[in-house]
Design a protein around this motif. Sequence first.
Motif, PDB file in Angstrom:
ATOM      1  N   PRO A 142       0.875  -1.361  -0.038  1.00 25.56           N
ATOM      2  CA  PRO A 142       0.005  -0.043   0.121  1.00 25.56           C
ATOM      3  C   PRO A 142       0.849   1.151  -0.099  1.00 25.56           C
ATOM      4  CG  PRO A 142      -0.190  -1.181   2.103  1.00 25.56           C
ATOM      5  CD  PRO A 142       0.432  -2.008   0.960  1.00 25.56           C
ATOM      6  N   ASP A 143       1.844   1.286   0.875  1.00 24.88           N
ATOM      7  CA  ASP A 143       2.700   2.364   0.851  1.00 24.88           C
ATOM      8  C   ASP A 143       3.299   2.875  -0.442  1.00 24.88           C
ATOM      9  OD1 ASP A 143       4.597   0.576   1.100  1.00 24.88           O
ATOM     10  OD2 ASP A 143       6.004   1.258   2.473  1.00 24.88           O
ATOM     11  N   ALA A 144       3.782   1.841  -1.370  1.00 20.97           N
ATOM     12  CA  ALA A 144       4.366   1.977  -2.643  1.00 20.97           C
ATOM     13  C   ALA A 144       3.456   2.702  -3.669  1.00 20.97           C
ATOM     14  CB  ALA A 144       5.065   0.799  -3.255  1.00 20.97           C
ATOM     15  N   ILE A 145       2.020   2.636  -3.485  1.00 18.47           N
ATOM     16  CA  ILE A 145       1.281   3.390  -4.377  1.00 18.47           C
ATOM     17  C   ILE A 145       1.523   4.837  -4.291  1.00 18.47           C
ATOM     18  CG2 ILE A 145      -1.141   3.702  -5.351  1.00 18.47           C
ATOM     19  CD1 ILE A 145      -1.898   0.944  -3.864  1.00 18.47           C
ATOM     20  N   ALA A 146       1.637   5.632  -3.421  1.00 18.57           N
ATOM     21  CA  ALA A 146       1.894   6.848  -3.224  1.00 18.57           C
ATOM     22  C   ALA A 146       3.177   7.360  -3.781  1.00 18.57           C
ATOM     23  CB  ALA A 146       1.457   7.196  -1.822  1.00 18.57           C
ATOM     24  N   LEU A 147       4.170   6.317  -3.584  1.00 17.95           N
ATOM     25  CA  LEU A 147       5.528   6.597  -3.608  1.00 17.95           C
ATOM     26  C   LEU A 147       5.840   6.530  -5.398  1.00 17.95           C
ATOM     27  CD1 LEU A 147       7.402   4.446  -1.114  1.00 17.95           C
ATOM     28  CD2 LEU A 147       7.414   7.096  -1.584  1.00 17.95           C
ATOM     29  N   ILE A 148       5.141   5.642  -6.121  1.00 11.03           N
ATOM     30  CA  ILE A 148       5.139   5.310  -7.468  1.00 11.03           C
ATOM     31  C   ILE A 148       4.130   6.230  -8.185  1.00 11.03           C
ATOM     32  CG2 ILE A 148       5.133   3.829  -9.462  1.00 11.03           C
ATOM     33  CD1 ILE A 148       5.928   1.533  -7.585  1.00 11.03           C
ATOM     34  N   GLY A 149       3.089   6.526  -7.675  1.00  8.88           N
ATOM     35  CA  GLY A 149       2.004   7.289  -8.365  1.00  8.88           C
ATOM     36  C   GLY A 149       1.218   6.356  -9.107  1.00  8.88           C
TER      37      GLY A 149
END
Length: 475
Positions: free
Chosen positions: A266-273
Motif C-alpha cells: 500500500p505505501d508504494a502506490i503513493a511513492l510510485i504514483g
Amino acid sequence: MEDRAKVKDKKIAVVGAGLVGSLEACMLAARGYEVHLYEYRGDIRTMEHVPGRSINLAMSIRGRTGLGAVGLEEKVIKEHGIPMKARMIHNLDGTTRAIPYNKDGKCIYSVGRRYVNEVLLTRAEEFPNVHIHFNHKLLTTELEKGVMTFLDTSTNQEVTAKADLVIGCDGAYSNVRKQMMKKPWFNYSQQYIPHAYMELCIPATPDGKFAMPPNYLHIWPRGKFMMIALPNQDKTWTVTLFMPHDIFLSLDTPEALLDFFKIHYPDAIALIGKEKLVKDFFANKSLPMISVKCSPYHVGSTCLILGDAAHAMVPFYGQGMNCGMEDCVVLNEIMNKYDDDLEKVLPAFSEHRNPDAEAIVDLAMYNYVEMRDLVNSRLFLLRKKWDDLLSRLLPGTWVPLYTMVTFSRERYHLCISKKKWQDNVVAKIVKFCSVAGLVAGFLFAKTEAAHTLANSFLHQVNSLATKTLAVVDRS
Ligand SMILES: Cc1cc2nc3c(=O)[nH]c(=O)nc-3n(C[C@H](O)[C@H](O)[C@H](O)COP(=O)(O)OP(=O)(O)OC[C@H]3O[C@@H](n4cnc5c(N)ncnc54)[C@H](O)[C@@H]3O)c2cc1C
C-alpha cells in the motif's frame, strides 16, 4: 602493471562488452596483450535508451577490487555510487525499520549498470592495444583454433577473425558456452526459478529530492513475493518487483494491479504514483531468472568463459556482477602465478574458480528465500543477534555469512564451510545453555517462588534454544 614484451604478440578476443567483458579487456590490455573486444550491441555511450536488464546494481568489495585493478574504483564509488548502509524493511502497515548490514557500518553501493559499463568502455579505449568492434554478434567459434564467425549487424555481412585465446563474456545465454557444451566432459545444468522480475520506478519528489531515505536498500518482503528499491543518481529509485510468473500474468487489468498493490504494497502506490504504476507495469515485461552451473570453464589453452557465461545466478545476493568482476581479478592473479603460460593458466583457473562460483550460485538461491521471507521473520533477527554478539566477542574469528560474502574476498566456498562451522557452534552453545538452566533449576529451586522463577527461566532458555535451532536448521 608494466608492459610485458612476451605477451605482446598474442591476440586475445573478448566476446561481450558488458560489465565483465569490458573489465577483462582492460586487464588483458594492461598486461600487454593485443585485445579485440566484440560486442553484439552498438556503442551504448551513443544510445538514448539501452535495452536490457537491471538499471542499477549493488556493488561490494569484489566488484570494487576489479574496478580498482584498472584504476576506476575511486571514480565509480566516490563520484557515482550511492552508499546503502542497511536494509530498510517496509512492513504491511506502512511502518519501516532498518537492519544494518554489519556492525562496523560497512556499506554496499548502488551503481548504474549503464554508467559502469560506459566508464569501462572508455577506459578500454584508452589502451592503444584494445580494438572494440561493436555490432558484432558471435555466430560460431572453432574453440580449439580460436576462429570466430560474427554477423556484423551494421552491414549484415559475416566476418571471421582469429585469436590465440577466445574469452566468452557473453552473458547468461552465452554463445561461447553453447559451443563448449558440444565437447565431452563439459558439465552443465541450468534452473529457471518460478519467479520473474519487473522494474518499476519511484520518481523524485516535485522539489527534486529522494522520495524515501536514500542510503538504504529498501525491501518489501511479503513471503511468496517481494519488492526492492535501489537509489539512482537522479534521485529516482529503481524498484524491482519479484513474484511468481503466474501472478504477473494474473494482474491483467489496471484494477487487478491496483488491488494487488493495495493489499501487499500500500505505501508504494503513493511513492510510485497510481497512474505511473499502471502505465509502467503494462508497458514493461516481466523477465525470467536463470541459474547456471557448468565446468570446466576452459577448452585447452584457446578458450575460456567468465562472468554470467560461466555462472549466472539469481540476483538475490547482489553478487552476479561482483563475482564476474572477481573472475577477472582471479584470472589476473593466476596469470601472474604461471607467467602467462595459457596451457597452465586456463585449467588452473577452472579448478580454482569452479567451487567458488558454484558456492555463490547456491548462496544466491538460498537468499532467494531469505530476502522475501526470513528477513521479515523474528527467527532471522534472533540469529542475526547471535551473530552480532559472537562477532563482538570473537572479532575476526566470528564473521557472519553476509559480511564474509559482501565485505571480504574470502573464497565463496569457504564462506559456506565457515557458516556451517558457526551453525554447529551456535547449536552447541544453545544446548549448553539449556542444560545449564536445567541443572540450575534443580539445584536452586528449593522454595516455591524460586521454583517458579527457575521454571520460567528454563522455559525462556528452551524457547530460545528451539527457535535458534530452527534458524540453524533452515540455513
Ligand atoms: C534483476 C537483476 C538484478 C541484479 N542485481 C545485481 C546486483 O545488485 N549486484 C550484482 O553484483 N549483480 C547483479 N545482477 C547480476 C548482473 O547483472 C550480472 O551478473 C552481470 O551483468 C554479468 O555481467 P556479464 O558481463 O557476465 O554479462 P552481461 O552483463 O549479460 O553482458 C554480456 C554482454 O555480451 C553481449 N553478447 C551476448 N551475446 C553475444 C554474442 N553472441 N556476440 C557478441 N556479444 C554478445 C551482450 O550484448 C552483453 O553486452 C543482477 C541481475 C539481474 C537480472
